[in-house]
Design a protein around this motif. Structure first.
Motif, PDB file in Angstrom:
ATOM      1  N   SER A  36       7.030 -13.241   3.563  1.00  0.00           N
ATOM      2  CA  SER A  36       6.348 -12.193   4.309  1.00  0.00           C
ATOM      3  C   SER A  36       7.329 -11.587   5.298  1.00  0.00           C
ATOM      4  N   ASN A  40       7.257  -2.591   8.377  1.00  0.00           N
ATOM      5  CA  ASN A  40       6.273  -1.730   7.710  1.00  0.00           C
ATOM      6  C   ASN A  40       6.948  -0.766   6.729  1.00  0.00           C
ATOM      7  N   GLN A  79       0.791   0.621  -3.678  1.00  0.00           N
ATOM      8  CA  GLN A  79       0.428  -0.400  -2.693  1.00  0.00           C
ATOM      9  C   GLN A  79       1.636  -1.232  -2.270  1.00  0.00           C
ATOM     10  N   PHE A 100       4.552  -5.243   0.090  1.00  0.00           N
ATOM     11  CA  PHE A 100       3.197  -4.696   0.185  1.00  0.00           C
ATOM     12  C   PHE A 100       2.973  -4.213   1.620  1.00  0.00           C
ATOM     13  N   ALA A 101       2.015  -3.325   1.807  1.00  0.00           N
ATOM     14  CA  ALA A 101       1.706  -2.794   3.137  1.00  0.00           C
ATOM     15  C   ALA A 101       1.275  -3.889   4.107  1.00  0.00           C
ATOM     16  N   ASP A 102       0.679  -4.979   3.589  1.00  0.00           N
ATOM     17  CA  ASP A 102       0.231  -6.064   4.468  1.00  0.00           C
ATOM     18  C   ASP A 102       1.339  -7.060   4.814  1.00  0.00           C
ATOM     19  N   GLY A 103       2.580  -6.797   4.360  1.00  0.00           N
ATOM     20  CA  GLY A 103       3.712  -7.649   4.706  1.00  0.00           C
ATOM     21  C   GLY A 103       4.068  -8.698   3.668  1.00  0.00           C
ATOM     22  N   ARG A 104       3.215  -8.889   2.654  1.00  0.00           N
ATOM     23  CA  ARG A 104       3.602  -9.803   1.574  1.00  0.00           C
ATOM     24  C   ARG A 104       4.782  -9.175   0.845  1.00  0.00           C
TER      25      ARG A 104
END
Length: 113
Positions: A36, A40, A79, A100-104
């Motif tokens: 992770s 961003n 995504q 990914f946008a969520d940091g994964r």
């Protein structure tokens, strides 16, 4: 975990947490990693080289953090974004990172096309 800046050929480390990876001596394409990052998409796209044609390869079933189908679909629908980690990590093989946008985030080796 390294990414190649837009204005340089020298990969540089990025913030990465909870890194898990696999590799094998039998083939340079066996590398996979899951991690992770707090970086961003906006910052990444302004700083690091995008990787066109990123296609994650399947990992062994026991390395369950890496789902090539999910990563590939996310790259196709926006995504996740792909970046060049290191060019020629092995002859004619690049290391690619998808975030990914969520940091994964995920890394693999891919044959150059």
């Amino acid at each position: 975990i390294l990414l190649t800046p837009i204005e340089s050929d020298s990969p540089e480390p990025i913030l990465a947490e909870d890194v898990a990876g696999i590799d094998a001596d039998s083939s340079p394409l066996r590398f996979r990693a899951c991690f992770s990052t707090p970086l961003n998409h906006a910052m990444l796209t302004e700083t690091y080289r995008a990787y066109e044609g990123a296609t994650p390869l399947n990992a062994p079933s026991w390395f369950d953090c890496f789902d090539a189908t999910e990563i590939g679909a996310a790259l196709e629908n926006g995504q996740a974004l792909a970046f060049l980690s290191q060019s020629n990590i092995a002859p004619d093989v690049d290391r690619v990172v998808a975030v990914f946008a969520d940091g994964r985030a995920f890394a693999w080796h891919q044959s150059q096309s």
